[in-house]
Design an enzyme around this catalytic site. Structure first.
Site, short mmCIF file in Angstrom:
data_model
loop_
_atom_site.label_atom_id
_atom_site.label_comp_id
_atom_site.label_asym_id
_atom_site.label_seq_id
_atom_site.Cartn_x
_atom_site.Cartn_y
_atom_site.Cartn_z
N HIS A 162 0.83 -1.21 0.00
CA HIS A 162 0.00 0.00 0.00
C HIS A 162 0.86 1.26 0.00
O HIS A 162 1.65 1.48 0.91
CB HIS A 162 -0.89 -0.03 1.25
N ARG A 163 0.72 2.05 -1.06
CA ARG A 163 1.54 3.25 -1.25
C ARG A 163 3.03 2.91 -1.20
O ARG A 163 3.87 3.72 -0.79
CB ARG A 163 1.20 4.34 -0.24
N GLU A 214 0.88 -0.63 -4.90
CA GLU A 214 -0.28 0.26 -5.02
C GLU A 214 0.19 1.70 -4.87
O GLU A 214 1.06 2.00 -4.05
CB GLU A 214 -1.32 -0.08 -3.94
N GLU A 226 -4.63 3.82 -7.92
CA GLU A 226 -5.86 4.46 -7.47
C GLU A 226 -5.93 5.87 -8.04
O GLU A 226 -5.08 6.71 -7.72
CB GLU A 226 -5.95 4.52 -5.94
N LYS A 251 -7.34 9.27 -7.85
CA LYS A 251 -7.97 10.04 -6.79
C LYS A 251 -8.89 11.12 -7.38
O LYS A 251 -8.60 11.67 -8.44
CB LYS A 251 -6.90 10.74 -5.94
N HIS A 275 -1.13 11.02 -2.35
CA HIS A 275 -2.41 10.59 -1.81
C HIS A 275 -3.34 11.74 -1.42
O HIS A 275 -4.51 11.75 -1.79
CB HIS A 275 -2.20 9.69 -0.58
N ASP A 278 0.22 -1.72 4.61
CA ASP A 278 1.24 -0.69 4.79
C ASP A 278 2.58 -1.30 5.18
O ASP A 278 3.60 -0.63 5.14
CB ASP A 278 0.83 0.28 5.89
N ASP A 323 -1.17 6.13 -5.63
CA ASP A 323 -2.26 7.07 -5.86
C ASP A 323 -1.86 8.09 -6.91
O ASP A 323 -0.72 8.59 -6.88
CB ASP A 323 -2.61 7.80 -4.56
#
Length: 258
Positions: A10-11, A37, A112, A114, A52, A246, A39
């Site tokens: 995640h990120r 992943e 993702e 945004k 993000h 994370d 954003d």
């Protein structure tokens, strides 16, 4: 036996390195992950950036809303400025192209898209769907990407631009609350009608019966954001298709049975 579940950083692994930075993505590549992943938003002058928040204060040494900030200013900021415990070197906010070049040929990428946001007002960056698909096409990564968003009505547009690409609707407690009697069947039918491949569900909403039901709609189930080894193992054994964390170093608990 643990099912073959996709392991997603995640990120890039937000607890292990400054989130959504090239440092985080490179570090994640050394860990037991299947996908990174990230954003994507757009600067005021139309550049795709990996970031993000709608505003830059939490993560950088700058100030302002992404909607108001030009690419040159955003690139001058240190995206590692407030990383807990500090970080050895400043990190620039990456472009999507830079992030894709780090990941290309090595892992999948979950992107993702945004929405823009000013206070409580949400919007859509002009042309962001076309721009993201164009970058993936130029990097020859359309078959290595999953596009996810809370902006569900952007997802059919992504499919129109790149029919073979995988898309997923993100579902949080704000969108679906089973405790309030909201029908899951209605939600799943809507997601299927949007042409999605994935339902990406907030961890707190998981129920043991969900994987089988979601699979019956021809969808795959991803769960975010899971930050304990015990929970990762439990969800993997429960039949989910992807887990986002994370702390991607924790995915080692799933690696023994893969």
């Amino acid at each position: 036996m643990v099912s073959a579940v996709q392991r997603i950083a995640h990120r890039g692994g937000a607890r292990l390195a400054p989130e959504n930075t090239l440092a985080a993505f490179r570090q994640a590549l050394a860990l037991p992950v299947d996908a990174i992943e990230l954003d994507v938003q757009m600067s005021r002058d139309g550049h795709l950036i990996v970031f993000h928040d709608a505003t830059v204060e939490r993560l950088t040494d700058g100030r302002g809303n992404i909607l108001d900030l030009d690419f040159a200013y955003l690139r001058s900021l240190n995206a590692a400025a407030h990383f807990p415990g500090g970080w050895s070197e400043p990190q620039r906010i990456p472009t999507l192209r830079e992030a894709l070049e780090v990941v290309r040929g090595r892992r999948l990428v979950w992107i993702e898209i945004k929405p823009s946001r000013r206070g409580s007002v949400y919007g859509r960056y002009p042309g962001i769907g076309e721009a993201v698909v164009s970058e993936l096409r130029q990097c020859d990564m359309l078959d290595q990407a999953v596009i996810i968003s809370f902006d569900w009505y952007l997802l059919p547009e992504i499919k129109r631009l790149a029919p073979g690409i995988q898309t997923g609707a993100i579902v949080s407690e704000d969108i679906w609350d089973p405790q309030a009697g909201q029908a899951l069947d209605t939600l799943l039918e809507q997601v299927r009608e949007l042409g999605c491949d994935w339902l990406d569900l907030e961890e707190a909403l998981f129920l043991p019966e969900l994987p089988a039901l979601i699979h019956s709609y021809g969808l795959k189930l991803g769960i975010w954001t899971v930050n304990s080894a015990e929970r990762l193992l439990s969800l993997a054994e429960g039949g989910v298709d992807a887990l986002t964390s994370d702390q991607p170093d924790l995915f080692a608990v799933l690696s023994l049975d893969r």
